[in-house]
Design a protein around this motif. Structure first.
Motif, PDB file in Angstrom:
ATOM      1  N   CYS A 108       0.961  -1.143   0.047  1.00  0.00           N
ATOM      2  CA  CYS A 108       0.146  -0.081   0.022  1.00  0.00           C
ATOM      3  C   CYS A 108       0.734   1.188  -0.122  1.00  0.00           C
ATOM      4  O   CYS A 108       2.072   1.138   0.261  1.00  0.00           O
ATOM      5  N   TYR A 109       0.323   2.380  -0.145  1.00  0.00           N
ATOM      6  CA  TYR A 109       1.131   3.677  -0.076  1.00  0.00           C
ATOM      7  C   TYR A 109       1.706   3.581   1.228  1.00  0.00           C
ATOM      8  O   TYR A 109       1.155   3.399   2.478  1.00  0.00           O
ATOM      9  N   ASP A 131      -8.087   2.979 -10.039  1.00  0.00           N
ATOM     10  CA  ASP A 131      -8.224   3.820  -8.770  1.00  0.00           C
ATOM     11  C   ASP A 131      -9.762   3.565  -8.333  1.00  0.00           C
ATOM     12  O   ASP A 131      -9.972   3.735  -7.102  1.00  0.00           O
ATOM     13  N   ALA A 134      -9.650   0.948  -5.202  1.00  0.00           N
ATOM     14  CA  ALA A 134      -8.849   1.435  -4.115  1.00  0.00           C
ATOM     15  C   ALA A 134      -9.120   0.867  -2.860  1.00  0.00           C
ATOM     16  O   ALA A 134      -8.185   0.352  -2.013  1.00  0.00           O
ATOM     17  N   GLN A 138      -6.274  -1.457  -0.638  1.00  0.00           N
ATOM     18  CA  GLN A 138      -6.017  -1.334   0.746  1.00  0.00           C
ATOM     19  C   GLN A 138      -6.264  -2.617   1.569  1.00  0.00           C
ATOM     20  O   GLN A 138      -5.319  -2.897   2.417  1.00  0.00           O
ATOM     21  N   SER A 143      -1.382  -1.463  -4.186  1.00  0.00           N
ATOM     22  CA  SER A 143      -1.244  -0.102  -4.556  1.00  0.00           C
ATOM     23  C   SER A 143      -2.304  -0.035  -5.701  1.00  0.00           C
ATOM     24  O   SER A 143      -2.389  -1.020  -6.518  1.00  0.00           O
ATOM     25  N   ASP A 147      -2.197   5.721  -6.389  1.00  0.00           N
ATOM     26  CA  ASP A 147      -1.153   5.149  -5.153  1.00  0.00           C
ATOM     27  C   ASP A 147       0.086   5.492  -5.689  1.00  0.00           C
ATOM     28  O   ASP A 147       1.017   6.174  -5.299  1.00  0.00           O
ATOM     29  N   ARG A 150       1.127   8.874  -6.901  1.00  0.00           N
ATOM     30  CA  ARG A 150       1.222   9.740  -5.816  1.00  0.00           C
ATOM     31  C   ARG A 150       2.774   9.708  -5.294  1.00  0.00           C
ATOM     32  O   ARG A 150       3.552  10.663  -5.145  1.00  0.00           O
TER      33      ARG A 150
END
Length: 202
Positions: A108-109, A131, A134, A138, A143, A147, A150
């Motif tokens: 994950c981020y 996206d 998402a 998670q 990701s 993510d 970003r």
């Protein structure tokens, strides 16, 4: 499996963040990522290389090509047959900055992703989900396209390659996945089998 190896095999598991390998050419660092099982990301830093030797300027100064050029390229000072002393550093271009590649596995981020990717020439980042998905990303420690983009934007990378795309997204879905990431970070590609990518410094 009844497999038999004709050579010894030693498996060394990673247990903590830090430098995994370093020599005169490269440094490899790892950090733990944010996944449902232990997973690490890697930062490969090529060390700066000496600048190029200006052979034309040396020829103009009356230094003929030969073994002395290697010593001059190493920045040494040499004495010519006529008594002149030549400092190799005066004939070298500035050092060439080493390239940096960050390769992030399942995650994950997380801040470690950003730190591993900091100022990288290329970031290879998993992008399992679109996206719109998402939430499952998670849930399963993965990701989304946004993510990954970003992380690339926050880390100031130069180029982003999305990898580990879920098989649920067919070939016709890839342009939309690419567009999602590009809305946040413009220089993006999607990895595919046998892809070849030249890592360049910009």
């Amino acid at each position: 499996s009844y497999s038999h190896l004709a050579y010894p095999l030693e498996i060394v598991e990673i247990e903590q963040d830090g430098t995994l390998f370093s020599d005169a050419a490269f440094n490899v660092e790892c950090r733990k990522l944010n996944h449902v099982v232990p997973c690490y990301g890697y930062r490969v830093v090529e060390k700066d290389r000496p600048g190029s030797l200006d052979a034309e300027a040396l020829t103009a100064a009356g230094v003929a090509p030969g073994p002395l050029y290697m010593r001059l390229k190493n920045g040494e000072t040499v004495t010519l047959d006529d008594g002149r002393r030549i400092d190799g550093r005066d004939y070298l271009s500035p050092p060439k900055a080493g390239r940096i590649v960050a390769i992030l596995g399942d995650t994950c981020y997380c801040l470690n992703s950003v730190e591993l990717a900091r100022a990288a020439d290329v970031l290879v980042h998993e992008s399992t989900f679109a996206d719109a998905d998402a939430q499952p990303a998670q849930q399963f420690g993965h990701s989304s396209t946004t993510d990954a983009a970003r992380v690339a934007a926050e880390a100031g990378v130069k180029q982003l390659i999305l990898s580990h795309i879920s098989a649920r997204y067919h070939a016709e879905s890839l342009p939309a996945l690419l567009a999602e990431a590009q809305a946040i970070f413009p220089d993006v590609r999607i990895a595919h089998d046998l892809m070849s990518f030249e890592i360049r410094t910009l």
